[in-house]
Design a protein around this motif. Structure first.
Motif, PDB file in Angstrom:
ATOM      1  N   ILE A   7       0.847  -1.204   0.000  1.00  0.00           N
ATOM      2  CA  ILE A   7       0.000   0.000   0.000  1.00  0.00           C
ATOM      3  C   ILE A   7       0.871   1.238   0.000  1.00  0.00           C
ATOM      4  O   ILE A   7       0.571   2.235  -0.669  1.00  0.00           O
ATOM      5  CB  ILE A   7      -0.928  -0.010   1.233  1.00  0.00           C
ATOM      6  CG1 ILE A   7      -1.890  -1.194   1.178  1.00  0.00           C
ATOM      7  CG2 ILE A   7      -1.702   1.301   1.338  1.00  0.00           C
ATOM      8  CD1 ILE A   7      -2.758  -1.342   2.410  1.00  0.00           C
ATOM      9  N   ALA A   8       1.979   1.188   0.733  1.00  0.00           N
ATOM     10  CA  ALA A   8       2.910   2.316   0.759  1.00  0.00           C
ATOM     11  C   ALA A   8       3.908   2.242  -0.387  1.00  0.00           C
ATOM     12  O   ALA A   8       4.159   3.241  -1.066  1.00  0.00           O
ATOM     13  CB  ALA A   8       3.649   2.360   2.095  1.00  0.00           C
ATOM     14  N   GLU A   9       4.474   1.064  -0.631  1.00  0.00           N
ATOM     15  CA  GLU A   9       5.548   0.947  -1.612  1.00  0.00           C
ATOM     16  C   GLU A   9       5.102   1.253  -3.032  1.00  0.00           C
ATOM     17  O   GLU A   9       5.898   1.723  -3.846  1.00  0.00           O
ATOM     18  CB  GLU A   9       6.151  -0.462  -1.547  1.00  0.00           C
ATOM     19  CG  GLU A   9       6.916  -0.764  -0.268  1.00  0.00           C
ATOM     20  CD  GLU A   9       8.179   0.069  -0.139  1.00  0.00           C
ATOM     21  OE1 GLU A   9       8.675   0.572  -1.161  1.00  0.00           O
ATOM     22  OE2 GLU A   9       8.680   0.213   0.988  1.00  0.00           O
ATOM     23  N   LEU A  10       3.843   0.966  -3.365  1.00  0.00           N
ATOM     24  CA  LEU A  10       3.349   1.239  -4.718  1.00  0.00           C
ATOM     25  C   LEU A  10       2.851   2.674  -4.876  1.00  0.00           C
ATOM     26  O   LEU A  10       2.392   3.049  -5.951  1.00  0.00           O
ATOM     27  CB  LEU A  10       2.218   0.264  -5.072  1.00  0.00           C
ATOM     28  CG  LEU A  10       2.634  -1.210  -5.178  1.00  0.00           C
ATOM     29  CD1 LEU A  10       1.423  -2.078  -5.508  1.00  0.00           C
ATOM     30  CD2 LEU A  10       3.727  -1.401  -6.237  1.00  0.00           C
ATOM     31  N   VAL A  62      13.875   4.506  -6.569  1.00  0.00           N
ATOM     32  CA  VAL A  62      12.527   4.714  -7.111  1.00  0.00           C
ATOM     33  C   VAL A  62      12.355   6.147  -7.587  1.00  0.00           C
ATOM     34  O   VAL A  62      11.859   6.400  -8.694  1.00  0.00           O
ATOM     35  CB  VAL A  62      11.455   4.354  -6.065  1.00  0.00           C
ATOM     36  CG1 VAL A  62      10.060   4.747  -6.567  1.00  0.00           C
ATOM     37  CG2 VAL A  62      11.494   2.869  -5.740  1.00  0.00           C
ATOM     38  N   VAL A  63      12.767   7.102  -6.754  1.00  0.00           N
ATOM     39  CA  VAL A  63      12.630   8.507  -7.129  1.00  0.00           C
ATOM     40  C   VAL A  63      13.484   8.828  -8.357  1.00  0.00           C
ATOM     41  O   VAL A  63      13.052   9.567  -9.257  1.00  0.00           O
ATOM     42  CB  VAL A  63      13.031   9.422  -5.947  1.00  0.00           C
ATOM     43  CG1 VAL A  63      13.110  10.880  -6.393  1.00  0.00           C
ATOM     44  CG2 VAL A  63      12.019   9.285  -4.816  1.00  0.00           C
ATOM     45  N   GLY A  64      14.695   8.257  -8.422  1.00  0.00           N
ATOM     46  CA  GLY A  64      15.543   8.475  -9.592  1.00  0.00           C
ATOM     47  C   GLY A  64      14.900   7.950 -10.861  1.00  0.00           C
ATOM     48  O   GLY A  64      14.931   8.611 -11.912  1.00  0.00           O
ATOM     49  N   GLY A  65      14.308   6.747 -10.786  1.00  0.00           N
ATOM     50  CA  GLY A  65      13.621   6.192 -11.950  1.00  0.00           C
ATOM     51  C   GLY A  65      12.428   7.037 -12.370  1.00  0.00           C
ATOM     52  O   GLY A  65      12.212   7.292 -13.568  1.00  0.00           O
ATOM     53  N   LEU A  66      11.641   7.490 -11.389  1.00  0.00           N
ATOM     54  CA  LEU A  66      10.492   8.341 -11.702  1.00  0.00           C
ATOM     55  C   LEU A  66      10.927   9.673 -12.289  1.00  0.00           C
ATOM     56  O   LEU A  66      10.239  10.241 -13.146  1.00  0.00           O
ATOM     57  CB  LEU A  66       9.662   8.568 -10.441  1.00  0.00           C
ATOM     58  CG  LEU A  66       8.918   7.348  -9.887  1.00  0.00           C
ATOM     59  CD1 LEU A  66       8.281   7.669  -8.538  1.00  0.00           C
ATOM     60  CD2 LEU A  66       7.852   6.875 -10.873  1.00  0.00           C
ATOM     61  N   THR A  67      12.079  10.178 -11.848  1.00  0.00           N
ATOM     62  CA  THR A  67      12.594  11.438 -12.392  1.00  0.00           C
ATOM     63  C   THR A  67      12.925  11.295 -13.873  1.00  0.00           C
ATOM     64  O   THR A  67      12.577  12.155 -14.688  1.00  0.00           O
ATOM     65  CB  THR A  67      13.857  11.881 -11.619  1.00  0.00           C
ATOM     66  OG1 THR A  67      13.541  12.015 -10.230  1.00  0.00           O
ATOM     67  CG2 THR A  67      14.374  13.209 -12.149  1.00  0.00           C
ATOM     68  N   ILE A  68      13.575  10.201 -14.222  1.00  0.00           N
ATOM     69  CA  ILE A  68      13.946   9.975 -15.621  1.00  0.00           C
ATOM     70  C   ILE A  68      12.703   9.804 -16.490  1.00  0.00           C
ATOM     71  O   ILE A  68      12.575  10.427 -17.552  1.00  0.00           O
ATOM     72  CB  ILE A  68      14.857   8.733 -15.732  1.00  0.00           C
ATOM     73  CG1 ILE A  68      16.186   8.994 -15.022  1.00  0.00           C
ATOM     74  CG2 ILE A  68      15.099   8.369 -17.192  1.00  0.00           C
ATOM     75  CD1 ILE A  68      17.089   7.772 -14.940  1.00  0.00           C
ATOM     76  N   VAL A  69      11.768   8.969 -16.030  1.00  0.00           N
ATOM     77  CA  VAL A  69      10.542   8.740 -16.803  1.00  0.00           C
ATOM     78  C   VAL A  69       9.724  10.024 -16.915  1.00  0.00           C
ATOM     79  O   VAL A  69       9.223  10.377 -17.997  1.00  0.00           O
ATOM     80  CB  VAL A  69       9.699   7.623 -16.150  1.00  0.00           C
ATOM     81  CG1 VAL A  69       8.336   7.493 -16.839  1.00  0.00           C
ATOM     82  CG2 VAL A  69      10.447   6.297 -16.200  1.00  0.00           C
ATOM     83  N   GLY A  70       9.580  10.744 -15.807  1.00  0.00           N
ATOM     84  CA  GLY A  70       8.780  11.958 -15.812  1.00  0.00           C
ATOM     85  C   GLY A  70       9.346  13.024 -16.722  1.00  0.00           C
ATOM     86  O   GLY A  70       8.607  13.665 -17.491  1.00  0.00           O
ATOM     87  N   TRP A  71      10.656  13.249 -16.658  1.00  0.00           N
ATOM     88  CA  TRP A  71      11.272  14.250 -17.515  1.00  0.00           C
ATOM     89  C   TRP A  71      11.209  13.856 -18.985  1.00  0.00           C
ATOM     90  O   TRP A  71      11.090  14.716 -19.865  1.00  0.00           O
ATOM     91  CB  TRP A  71      12.712  14.517 -17.091  1.00  0.00           C
ATOM     92  CG  TRP A  71      12.809  15.645 -16.119  1.00  0.00           C
ATOM     93  CD1 TRP A  71      13.028  15.582 -14.782  1.00  0.00           C
ATOM     94  CD2 TRP A  71      12.668  17.043 -16.426  1.00  0.00           C
ATOM     95  NE1 TRP A  71      13.018  16.834 -14.224  1.00  0.00           N
ATOM     96  CE2 TRP A  71      12.814  17.760 -15.206  1.00  0.00           C
ATOM     97  CE3 TRP A  71      12.428  17.754 -17.593  1.00  0.00           C
ATOM     98  CZ2 TRP A  71      12.721  19.147 -15.135  1.00  0.00           C
ATOM     99  CZ3 TRP A  71      12.337  19.138 -17.537  1.00  0.00           C
ATOM    100  CH2 TRP A  71      12.487  19.808 -16.332  1.00  0.00           C
ATOM    101  N   THR A  72      11.265  12.560 -19.265  1.00  0.00           N
ATOM    102  CA  THR A  72      11.133  12.102 -20.653  1.00  0.00           C
ATOM    103  C   THR A  72       9.751  12.457 -21.197  1.00  0.00           C
ATOM    104  O   THR A  72       9.614  13.000 -22.306  1.00  0.00           O
ATOM    105  CB  THR A  72      11.349  10.586 -20.746  1.00  0.00           C
ATOM    106  OG1 THR A  72      12.660  10.266 -20.271  1.00  0.00           O
ATOM    107  CG2 THR A  72      11.203  10.112 -22.186  1.00  0.00           C
TER     108      THR A  72
END
Length: 303
Positions: A247-250, A276-286
């Motif tokens: 519930i928290a991790e996802l 996780v935050v690094g991966g989301l940063t790359i995907v989000g900026w893309t």
């Protein structure tokens, strides 16, 4: 022949050569070079909001402090938590949540709210996004005063190893690692830029997005460990706690909150939060760069 303005044609197509990543990166680069402009506008936003107020921006701090104190005391009793450890936890979470929710909700309206400037000021559209994130950073700095006050009050408890009642993991206590909150917030602000940029472009075209986001964000708040902590999910009977931690991790917001909150409270910072935050940063900026490349020139016609 009578001259006409491009503003008379709301669906006028942009030039074909405007849809390039070079133009998208150029928009961001030029916006950064205009930091005196968006920096000044961000300050003016705060001054205008508290115009003719006796204590001015201190209302930001008072509002945050009142909310954190009320909910911290309430939920500490509901969850049978020690106030000296739970109130700082809630306060830090609220301060960080305020920045995140500001970037998301105001990001959906960032171009709509700046319609006049976009149509009459020859500046990159990223300027308005940086103005928003800078304004939220100033709010964060004001709210951080509440955390510092709470930290000073309960420093004797937080500076030594301690445990939270519903979390079996021992917390090492506040130390020099509190400085890790600085790069954590820098990464959080970097994500705030792409969030406001992406949601702002989409919301300008589809005006149903802002009210949907504003409604959904309340659900995200209660699903994020802010007035409760993730450790309580493992405290269940019959060994069924494993799947509950998902519930928290996802929840992506949990990881963004944790990279800043953990150092502030002297908790062990699990490095998977940074991953996780690094991966989301790359995907989000893309995604944001793709949106900026394809629809940057249309924003002025959509607002």
């Amino acid at each position: 022949m009578q001259a006409t303005s491009t503003l008379d044609h709301p669906e006028a197509p942009p030039a074909a050569n405007s849809k390039t990543f070079a133009r998208a990166f150029g928009d961001i680069k030029t916006a950064w070079q205009h930091r005196e402009l968006w920096g000044h506008l961000g300050w003016q936003d705060i001054k205008q909001r508290y115009r003719r107020s006796v204590i001015g921006p201190l209302w930001i701090t008072i509002s945050m402090g009142t909310t954190a104190l009320a909910l911290g005391l309430l939920y500490s009793q509901l969850f049978n938590e020690n106030v000296s450890t739970f109130l700082p936890y809630v306060t830090a979470g609220f301060v960080i949540w305020g920045f995140i929710v500001g970037c998301v909700t105001e990001g959906t309206d960032v171009f709509i709210a700046n319609e006049g400037l976009i149509k009459h000021l020859p500046a990159p559209i990223t300027v308005h996004v940086l103005r928003l994130v800078w304004r939220q950073t100033l709010f964060f700095a004001h709210n951080l005063i509440v955390y510092l006050v709470v930290l000073a009050i309960f420093f004797s408890t937080l500076s030594n190893p301690y445990m939270m009642n519903n979390d079996p993991e021992l917390k090492p206590g506040v130390s020099w690692e509190i400085l890790l909150a600085i790069p954590g917030f820098a990464l959080l602000a970097l994500n705030g830029v792409w969030i406001a940029l992406l949601f702002g472009i989409i919301s300008t075209r589809f005006r149903d997005i802002p009210p949907v986001v504003h409604s959904f964000i309340n659900l995200v708040f209660f699903m994020t460990p802010i007035v409760w902590h993730a450790g309580v999910l493992n405290k269940v009977s019959d060994g069924q706690g494993g799947w509950r931690i998902l519930i928290a991790e996802l929840n992506p917001v949990y990881h963004f909150v944790e990279i800043v909150r953990a150092p502030l409270l002297g908790h062990d910072l699990d490095w998977h939060h940074w991953v996780v935050v690094g991966g989301l940063t790359i995907v989000g900026w893309t995604l944001a760069l793709v949106a900026l490349r394809n629809w940057r020139a249309r924003v002025s016609y959509w607002v």
